[in-house]
Each structure stands twice: as structure tokens, then as C-alpha cells.
Write a protein that holds these residues in place. Sequence first.
Motif, PDB file in Angstrom:
ATOM      1  N   ALA A   1     -15.321  99.239 -14.057  1.00 32.43           N
ATOM      2  CA  ALA A   1     -14.191 100.066 -13.634  1.00 32.43           C
ATOM      3  C   ALA A   1     -14.001 101.234 -14.596  1.00 32.43           C
ATOM      4  O   ALA A   1     -14.371 101.161 -15.783  1.00 32.43           O
ATOM      5  N   SER A   2     -13.404 102.290 -14.082  1.00 34.69           N
ATOM      6  CA  SER A   2     -13.114 103.474 -14.878  1.00 34.69           C
ATOM      7  C   SER A   2     -11.628 103.782 -14.826  1.00 34.69           C
ATOM      8  O   SER A   2     -10.913 103.333 -13.918  1.00 34.69           O
ATOM      9  N   ILE A   3     -11.166 104.553 -15.802  1.00 39.57           N
ATOM     10  CA  ILE A   3      -9.765 104.985 -15.806  1.00 39.57           C
ATOM     11  C   ILE A   3      -9.443 105.679 -14.483  1.00 39.57           C
ATOM     12  O   ILE A   3     -10.191 106.541 -14.019  1.00 39.57           O
ATOM     13  N   GLY A   4      -8.344 105.286 -13.863  1.00 41.00           N
ATOM     14  CA  GLY A   4      -7.926 105.890 -12.612  1.00 41.00           C
ATOM     15  C   GLY A   4      -8.374 105.166 -11.362  1.00 41.00           C
ATOM     16  O   GLY A   4      -7.876 105.462 -10.268  1.00 41.00           O
ATOM     17  N   ASP A   5      -9.309 104.213 -11.480  1.00 45.35           N
ATOM     18  CA  ASP A   5      -9.771 103.469 -10.304  1.00 45.35           C
ATOM     19  C   ASP A   5      -8.640 102.636  -9.714  1.00 45.35           C
ATOM     20  O   ASP A   5      -7.842 102.028 -10.449  1.00 45.35           O
ATOM     21  N   LEU A   6      -8.586 102.587  -8.384  1.00 47.66           N
ATOM     22  CA  LEU A   6      -7.690 101.655  -7.707  1.00 47.66           C
ATOM     23  C   LEU A   6      -8.411 100.316  -7.622  1.00 47.66           C
ATOM     24  O   LEU A   6      -9.508 100.223  -7.062  1.00 47.66           O
ATOM     25  N   VAL A   7      -7.801  99.279  -8.175  1.00 41.49           N
ATOM     26  CA  VAL A   7      -8.451  97.973  -8.242  1.00 41.49           C
ATOM     27  C   VAL A   7      -7.561  96.890  -7.648  1.00 41.49           C
ATOM     28  O   VAL A   7      -6.333  96.970  -7.681  1.00 41.49           O
ATOM     29  N   ALA A   8      -8.209  95.878  -7.081  1.00 49.03           N
ATOM     30  CA  ALA A   8      -7.537  94.654  -6.659  1.00 49.03           C
ATOM     31  C   ALA A   8      -7.785  93.613  -7.745  1.00 49.03           C
ATOM     32  O   ALA A   8      -8.832  93.632  -8.405  1.00 49.03           O
ATOM     33  N   ILE A   9      -6.828  92.714  -7.912  1.00 49.98           N
ATOM     34  CA  ILE A   9      -6.899  91.766  -9.011  1.00 49.98           C
ATOM     35  C   ILE A   9      -7.053  90.341  -8.498  1.00 49.98           C
ATOM     36  O   ILE A   9      -6.266  89.871  -7.672  1.00 49.98           O
ATOM     37  N   ASP A  10      -8.081  89.657  -9.003  1.00 45.22           N
ATOM     38  CA  ASP A  10      -8.216  88.220  -8.781  1.00 45.22           C
ATOM     39  C   ASP A  10      -7.407  87.526  -9.875  1.00 45.22           C
ATOM     40  O   ASP A  10      -7.734  87.648 -11.054  1.00 45.22           O
ATOM     41  N   PRO A  11      -6.355  86.797  -9.525  1.00 44.70           N
ATOM     42  CA  PRO A  11      -5.496  86.235 -10.566  1.00 44.70           C
ATOM     43  C   PRO A  11      -6.064  85.019 -11.271  1.00 44.70           C
ATOM     44  O   PRO A  11      -5.548  84.612 -12.323  1.00 44.70           O
ATOM     45  N   ASN A  12      -7.128  84.426 -10.731  1.00 40.83           N
ATOM     46  CA  ASN A  12      -7.601  83.140 -11.251  1.00 40.83           C
ATOM     47  C   ASN A  12      -8.723  83.313 -12.272  1.00 40.83           C
ATOM     48  O   ASN A  12      -9.750  83.922 -11.977  1.00 40.83           O
ATOM     49  N   ASN A  13      -8.495  82.749 -13.446  1.00 36.61           N
ATOM     50  CA  ASN A  13      -9.465  82.854 -14.539  1.00 36.61           C
ATOM     51  C   ASN A  13      -9.751  81.468 -15.098  1.00 36.61           C
ATOM     52  O   ASN A  13      -8.865  80.800 -15.631  1.00 36.61           O
ATOM     53  N   ALA A  14     -11.000  81.039 -14.974  1.00 33.02           N
ATOM     54  CA  ALA A  14     -11.397  79.695 -15.374  1.00 33.02           C
ATOM     55  C   ALA A  14     -11.963  79.667 -16.789  1.00 33.02           C
ATOM     56  O   ALA A  14     -12.252  80.710 -17.380  1.00 33.02           O
ATOM     57  N   CYS A  15     -12.157  78.440 -17.319  1.00 33.42           N
ATOM     58  CA  CYS A  15     -12.663  78.296 -18.694  1.00 33.42           C
ATOM     59  C   CYS A  15     -14.163  78.504 -18.780  1.00 33.42           C
ATOM     60  O   CYS A  15     -14.696  78.864 -19.821  1.00 33.42           O
TER      61      CYS A  15
END
Length: 333
Positions: free
Chosen positions: A76-90
Motif C-alpha cells: 500500500a501507498s500513502i493515500g490508497d483507499l484500503v479495506a481492513i481485515d480485522p482478524n490477526n492470528a498468531c
Amino acid sequence: MTAASWEELGKISIIQKPMPELKAGELLIRVAASGICGTDMHICNGETPHASRHATVGHEFSGYVEAIHPETVTSASIGDLVAIDPNNACHQCGFCRSKKYHLCASLRCIGVTCDGGMAKYVAVPSGSVYVTENVSPEVASLAEPLSCVVHAVDVGCIKTGDRVLVVGAGPIGLMVTALCSTGGAHVTVTDINEMRLQRASEFGAAVTTSSVDIGGDPTLGFGFDVVYECVGRPETMLNAVNCAKAGGTVVWVGVAKPGATVPISPFDVYHRELTIKSTYTNPYGMGRAVKILSDNKVDWSKLITHTFTLDQFDAAWEIFKSGAGLKVCIKPN
């Protein structure tokens, strides 16, 4: 900055929080759109055991990349419109190493176990960031729920020509309807809300009804090949099982309260050789969801019926609880 935070049982409060500190491996996101979800209601009522008190809610959101830590690796770059995956595993436990990371006991969920997207800014790990194309911020915020639906449709193993029943025409049920119908299934949608049934037709439902009568004995072939329950109530979960024909599959997508039970006959399940499955979060679905949204084959914006600023969160919350609309979207000030 202003944030909507779970501060006490039964209430989401608008409070002031400091700007998030950016750590190695993270990006700072200026939130553009954040959807209210039924999970937020469960969190508010203390029905999500792993939720953290004092965490900013909001796990369905999009935003613009505001800053990137020097030690963060990202496409990703500064200014990009992004969607976020909220799930982060170990990525270390047995579930993670057997490609079932969504079952990780140490799963960190943005907006549930740590601060989420109901604020102007949020810091997220680079692995949570998906760059979007050809979509508005509001539609991009639908990527997380759609990724859960991608998983649910996978779990149902629908085939072209299958007769599919979707129980519940809320945002999740309508997404299931869209993906199943575009995949060649004949979809019936049931709900008691006339507005939602009308919207179901726009999302590809061949039949809409306020009640379902399968017309005969499911052991004689009456009923549906696949049934998706998208409400999360014991009575609708039981109804989903009753509507599946012999050899059929039932997928419980709706989230029930922790203490809820469903009175199912084991003999009936055996005699009809039913497959009853559930879905949990969105394993390997986020990237596919972003592509589906970008393709614009469905007018996903029709899911968003109300938009509010973060300062208007209390009003948005009341609309959401009333069930007057579909997806209620918050745009931070």
C-alpha cells in the motif's frame, strides 16, 4: 480524537481517545467509512466473550493510508483507499499451521479485542490492509462482511442449479443471496420485513416470502438443497434444519447468543442424512471479497441505507437497533 468505545455493559459511549501510536509493521489509517454490525450489539450486551472493555468498536471499515511506519513492509501507498481485515492470528499454533487461522485461540480482532474503526484514525498491521479499486469508501467498508459471506458460500458447497433457501434478508442474507444467485443457484429468501424482501429481489432472489412451506416430506425430496440461516435465533436455526431436504446442507451463518440452544432431533438428522455446518469469521475471504466489490457486478451500495457522522453515533445506533434499514454506515468527522 472522538471514538465510539465499549465502556460499560449495554452501552457504546462517545469518548475522547489519544491518536494511536504507530509501531513497526503497522499503517495509520484515516477512517473513511465504518459499518455497524450485529457483532457490535453482541459486544455491547456482553455476549462476545473475547471482546475487550474500553476498546473502540468497528470491525467493518475502510480508510485512506495516512502514514506508514519506516519498518513496515506493505504494498500500500500513502493515500490508497484500503479495506481492513480485522482478524490477526498468531501464525504459530496448531490451527494457524493447519490453515485454520480463523480458529486461532490468540486471534486479535480489530474493533473487538483492540481499537477499531469507529474513530478518525486507527493503527493496523500491514497484513490487515487490502488496497481497493473502483469502489467508494462506503462500499469498500463492506469487504469484511462480504468476506465472511464468501466463506459461508464456500462452506455450503452450492452447485449450479441448486435450490437454496436464505433465512433472513439483512445485509448478510442479501450478500449470500447475491453470491448464490450469480453462481447459478435458484434462491428463495424468507424474512418478515417487507422492505428487506423487496431488496432481496434486487439482489437476485427468484422467490421471496414471509413464510416457507416446503410442500411435503423432506425424505421424499421436498425442501432445499442448501439452507443458509442468517438471523442467529434458535427458532430460525431450527426452521433452517426443517427446510432442508434429505441429503441437504444447513449452514448456520447467524450469530446466536452464547446460551442459546436448538432442539434438533438426532434421529431426524440421521434419517435425512443432513449436514449441519457453521461459519466463523472470514478465512482466506478478504482478498476475494475486495475483487468481488471491485467487479461491480452487483450494486452493493444498495445495502447501505443510512449514513451518519461519528458525532451522530447515538442516532445511528438507535436506527440500527430498530431494524429500520440495512447497513448503517458511520463516516468519522
